[in-house]
Every structure is written in C-alpha cells, then in structure tokens.
Motif scaffolding. Structure first.
Motif, PDB file in Angstrom:
ATOM      1  N   LYS A 180      73.907   9.621  51.044  1.00 20.17           N
ATOM      2  CA  LYS A 180      72.451  10.279  51.173  1.00 20.17           C
ATOM      3  C   LYS A 180      72.764  11.552  50.965  1.00 20.17           C
ATOM      4  CE  LYS A 180      70.475   6.466  53.795  1.00 20.17           C
ATOM      5  NZ  LYS A 180      68.980   6.211  54.389  1.00 20.17           N
ATOM      6  N   ALA A 181      73.954  12.319  51.352  1.00 21.84           N
ATOM      7  CA  ALA A 181      74.453  14.053  51.285  1.00 21.84           C
ATOM      8  C   ALA A 181      74.694  14.312  49.740  1.00 21.84           C
ATOM      9  CB  ALA A 181      76.085  13.427  52.245  1.00 21.84           C
ATOM     10  N   THR A 182      74.679  13.242  48.650  1.00 15.73           N
ATOM     11  CA  THR A 182      74.446  14.176  47.450  1.00 15.73           C
ATOM     12  C   THR A 182      73.558  13.874  47.475  1.00 15.73           C
ATOM     13  OG1 THR A 182      73.504  11.387  46.960  1.00 15.73           O
ATOM     14  CG2 THR A 182      76.536  12.002  47.148  1.00 15.73           C
ATOM     15  N   GLY A 183      71.864  13.351  47.790  1.00 19.10           N
ATOM     16  CA  GLY A 183      70.546  13.423  47.793  1.00 19.10           C
ATOM     17  C   GLY A 183      70.247  12.720  46.604  1.00 19.10           C
ATOM     18  N   GLY A 184      71.125  12.301  46.374  1.00 14.38           N
ATOM     19  CA  GLY A 184      70.392  11.166  44.929  1.00 14.38           C
ATOM     20  C   GLY A 184      71.577  10.942  43.886  1.00 14.38           C
ATOM     21  N   LEU A 185      71.268   9.926  43.945  1.00 17.28           N
ATOM     22  CA  LEU A 185      72.175  10.009  42.068  1.00 17.28           C
ATOM     23  C   LEU A 185      71.561  10.086  40.646  1.00 17.28           C
ATOM     24  CD1 LEU A 185      74.830   7.153  43.506  1.00 17.28           C
ATOM     25  CD2 LEU A 185      74.688   9.417  43.190  1.00 17.28           C
ATOM     26  N   PRO A 186      71.863  10.547  39.603  1.00 16.93           N
ATOM     27  CA  PRO A 186      73.043  11.138  39.394  1.00 16.93           C
ATOM     28  C   PRO A 186      72.963  12.658  40.091  1.00 16.93           C
ATOM     29  CG  PRO A 186      72.075  11.994  37.590  1.00 16.93           C
ATOM     30  CD  PRO A 186      70.973  10.673  38.112  1.00 16.93           C
ATOM     31  N   SER A 187      74.545  12.730  40.644  1.00 20.71           N
ATOM     32  CA  SER A 187      74.571  14.431  41.090  1.00 20.71           C
ATOM     33  C   SER A 187      75.689  14.900  40.255  1.00 20.71           C
ATOM     34  CB  SER A 187      75.062  13.955  42.635  1.00 20.71           C
ATOM     35  OG  SER A 187      76.158  13.334  42.544  1.00 20.71           O
TER      36      SER A 187
ATOM     37  N   GLU B 144      78.536  15.416  40.966  1.00 17.01           N
ATOM     38  CA  GLU B 144      80.139  14.730  41.298  1.00 17.01           C
ATOM     39  C   GLU B 144      79.806  13.675  40.603  1.00 17.01           C
ATOM     40  OE1 GLU B 144      78.099  16.183  43.846  1.00 17.01           O
ATOM     41  OE2 GLU B 144      79.375  17.909  44.265  1.00 17.01           O
ATOM     42  N   ILE B 145      78.782  12.511  40.699  1.00 14.44           N
ATOM     43  CA  ILE B 145      78.665  11.620  40.430  1.00 14.44           C
ATOM     44  C   ILE B 145      77.531  11.204  39.237  1.00 14.44           C
ATOM     45  CG2 ILE B 145      77.665   9.236  40.405  1.00 14.44           C
ATOM     46  CD1 ILE B 145      78.579  10.563  43.749  1.00 14.44           C
ATOM     47  N   GLY B 146      78.585  11.301  37.333  1.00 14.88           N
ATOM     48  CA  GLY B 146      77.309  11.764  36.358  1.00 14.88           C
ATOM     49  C   GLY B 146      76.710  10.585  36.130  1.00 14.88           C
ATOM     50  N   SER B 147      76.402   9.527  37.477  1.00 15.00           N
ATOM     51  CA  SER B 147      75.354   7.809  36.965  1.00 15.00           C
ATOM     52  C   SER B 147      74.854   7.726  38.421  1.00 15.00           C
ATOM     53  CB  SER B 147      76.710   6.826  36.378  1.00 15.00           C
ATOM     54  OG  SER B 147      75.140   5.715  36.685  1.00 15.00           O
ATOM     55  N   ASP B 148      73.864   7.316  37.624  1.00 11.48           N
ATOM     56  CA  ASP B 148      72.812   6.874  39.556  1.00 11.48           C
ATOM     57  C   ASP B 148      73.065   5.355  39.459  1.00 11.48           C
ATOM     58  OD1 ASP B 148      72.346   4.922  36.880  1.00 11.48           O
ATOM     59  OD2 ASP B 148      69.469   4.716  38.301  1.00 11.48           O
ATOM     60  N   HIS B 149      74.378   5.014  39.521  1.00 13.47           N
ATOM     61  CA  HIS B 149      74.728   4.183  39.772  1.00 13.47           C
ATOM     62  C   HIS B 149      76.454   4.241  40.146  1.00 13.47           C
ATOM     63  CE1 HIS B 149      72.074   0.822  39.530  1.00 13.47           C
ATOM     64  NE2 HIS B 149      71.445   1.379  38.407  1.00 13.47           N
ATOM     65  N   LEU B 150      77.504   3.393  40.952  1.00 15.32           N
ATOM     66  CA  LEU B 150      78.796   4.146  41.448  1.00 15.32           C
ATOM     67  C   LEU B 150      79.473   2.486  40.508  1.00 15.32           C
ATOM     68  CD1 LEU B 150      78.591   4.736  44.919  1.00 15.32           C
ATOM     69  CD2 LEU B 150      78.642   6.107  44.063  1.00 15.32           C
ATOM     70  N   ALA B 151      80.423   3.109  40.262  1.00 14.08           N
ATOM     71  CA  ALA B 151      81.390   2.264  39.757  1.00 14.08           C
ATOM     72  C   ALA B 151      81.623   1.124  40.236  1.00 14.08           C
ATOM     73  CB  ALA B 151      82.613   3.079  38.694  1.00 14.08           C
ATOM     74  N   LEU B 152      82.217  -0.257  40.174  1.00 12.13           N
ATOM     75  CA  LEU B 152      82.902  -1.322  40.304  1.00 12.13           C
ATOM     76  C   LEU B 152      83.998  -1.471  40.068  1.00 12.13           C
ATOM     77  CD1 LEU B 152      79.915  -3.745  41.639  1.00 12.13           C
ATOM     78  CD2 LEU B 152      80.616  -1.442  42.723  1.00 12.13           C
ATOM     79  N   VAL B 153      85.127  -1.386  40.944  1.00 15.30           N
ATOM     80  CA  VAL B 153      86.654  -1.871  39.840  1.00 15.30           C
ATOM     81  C   VAL B 153      87.204  -3.329  41.141  1.00 15.30           C
ATOM     82  CG1 VAL B 153      88.444  -0.912  40.115  1.00 15.30           C
ATOM     83  CG2 VAL B 153      86.753   0.834  39.290  1.00 15.30           C
ATOM     84  N   SER B 154      88.107  -3.758  40.111  1.00 12.77           N
ATOM     85  CA  SER B 154      88.538  -5.141  40.893  1.00 12.77           C
ATOM     86  C   SER B 154      89.242  -4.675  40.147  1.00 12.77           C
ATOM     87  CB  SER B 154      87.641  -6.105  41.187  1.00 12.77           C
ATOM     88  OG  SER B 154      88.087  -7.243  40.869  1.00 12.77           O
ATOM     89  N   GLU B 155      90.636  -6.055  40.762  1.00 11.93           N
ATOM     90  CA  GLU B 155      91.456  -6.520  40.320  1.00 11.93           C
ATOM     91  C   GLU B 155      91.617  -7.996  40.200  1.00 11.93           C
ATOM     92  OE1 GLU B 155      95.747  -4.019  40.650  1.00 11.93           O
ATOM     93  OE2 GLU B 155      96.344  -5.372  41.525  1.00 11.93           O
ATOM     94  N   PHE B 156      92.171  -8.851  39.336  1.00  9.07           N
ATOM     95  CA  PHE B 156      92.506  -9.818  39.576  1.00  9.07           C
ATOM     96  C   PHE B 156      93.539 -10.369  39.211  1.00  9.07           C
ATOM     97  CE2 PHE B 156      87.888 -11.217  40.413  1.00  9.07           C
ATOM     98  CZ  PHE B 156      87.048  -9.561  39.417  1.00  9.07           C
TER      99      PHE B 156
END
Length: 202
Positions: free
Chosen positions: A152-159, A161-173
């Motif tokens: 919430k401190a970003t004021g909304g996405l994209p910002s 620092e973050i170029g998308s309105d969604h955060l990237a998910l990463v998982s190792e399988f």
C-alpha cells in the motif's frame, strides 16, 4: 477449456505433470478457486454474480432472497457447463496451489495460505494470481510476496519500482519421485532469482 486442453497435452506426453500459472481473476475464497483446487463445483450452490469473489462486497450490500441470488437459468447453465441440465462441474486435473502448499510468513499470507495480495490498483487489492501444479510435482520453495503495508505504501501498481499492476510469482518444483529418492535434499535445482533471500523453503 484451459483445464481440458492441459489434460489432453499431459496425456499426449505420457501423463506428465502440469503447471498452470497466471491471473485467474478469482480470489482464494471464491467458487472458482474451489473448483480449481477440488476438481469439482456445484455451481447452483453459489451466487452467479460473484463466482470470482471479486464483487462479493459490492453485492453483499443488497438483502436479496437466497433463491434469487443463486438462481441459474438454463441458458446460464449451458454457458457455464455446456449442458443446460448440468449443475456439477468437474475437471480432470488434480491441482494444488504452490503458495498454499509452502508455509510462508504470516505477514504476507492470507488464511488460505495464498499471498495477501498479488495486485493493487484503484478498484481492487487482493490475490488473483496463482501457480497451480498437478500430481507428480512438489513445490520446494516460493518467492515471498510483499506485506500489505509495504504494498500500500507504493500508492498502487504499477509504480516506479514495479512495472506491472501484478506481482510476479515464483515457485521452484521438483518431480515427486525425486523427492522420494532424496528426502534429505529436496531442493537440488539451482535458483537463479536475485531475491533468493525471500525464498521460502518447504
């Protein structure tokens, strides 16, 4: 349908595991999430107007009779299932969410085990993105998400620092059979993500 197509491709290659990733436009407490995670859904038990869960708060303001809220017409049943008399939807994959399967920080996870939020903009803040995996895979660790206060401190996405309105998910399988053979060393795959300090291991 995406799930049926994924199943066909899996069977074509000898039943290999499947990973489905992306924005599913559905919250963890939604009927759609239930369908994906349990492989079936009685759609008549859910209000047709917020199957995705995103409009739940808006419609909960109206004190409409339960029958009216959950009523489905034959045409709507046909659009949802392909059959005007079908009320129980099923899909052939046994899916689990990688984030819900790997225990995380209480500040970054919701009660369902998913991130507290994967998107944040003027109209919505919450989780709609997932990494689903089928039988044969085991998630060994995931990249932790941002706490709600930080997001919430970003004021909304994209910002900036973050170029998308969604955060990237990463998982190792890793393949389940490999984990059975090496139970003491389940994370043999090298992680190249720069934010490795935020990776949570199962």
């Amino acid at each position: 349908m995406l799930l049926s197509r994924a199943h066909v491709l899996s069977e074509k290659w000898g039943g290999i595991p499947v990973v489905l990733a992306g924005d599913f436009n559905s919250t963890p407490d939604s009927a759609m999430y239930e369908f994906l995670s349990t492989s079936e859904l009685n759609i008549t038990a859910h209000d047709k107007r917020y199957i995705s869960g995103q409009d739940r708060l808006q419609f909960s303001l109206y004190a409409l009779p339960r029958l009216l809220k959950c009523s489905w017409t034959s045409e709507e049943l046909k659009n949802a299932s392909g059959n005007p008399k079908c009320t129980l939807l099923k899909h052939p994959l046994e899916l689990r969410s990688s984030y819900a399967s790997v225990k995380g920080n209480v500040q970054t996870r919701c009660p369902y085990g998913e991130p507290v939020a994967t998107t944040y903009h003027l109209k919505f803040v919450g989780t709609v993105d997932y990494l689903w995996y089928s039988t044969g895979l085991v998630p060994t660790r995931v990249l932790d998400m941002l706490p709600m206060a930080t997001l919430k401190a970003t004021g909304g996405l994209p910002s900036k620092e973050i170029g998308s309105d969604h955060l990237a998910l990463v998982s190792e399988f890793m393949f389940a059979e490999c984990r059975e053979k090496h139970p003491q060393n389940p994370t043999e795959i090298t992680v190249t993500e720069e934010r490795e300090d935020n990776l949570i291991q199962s």
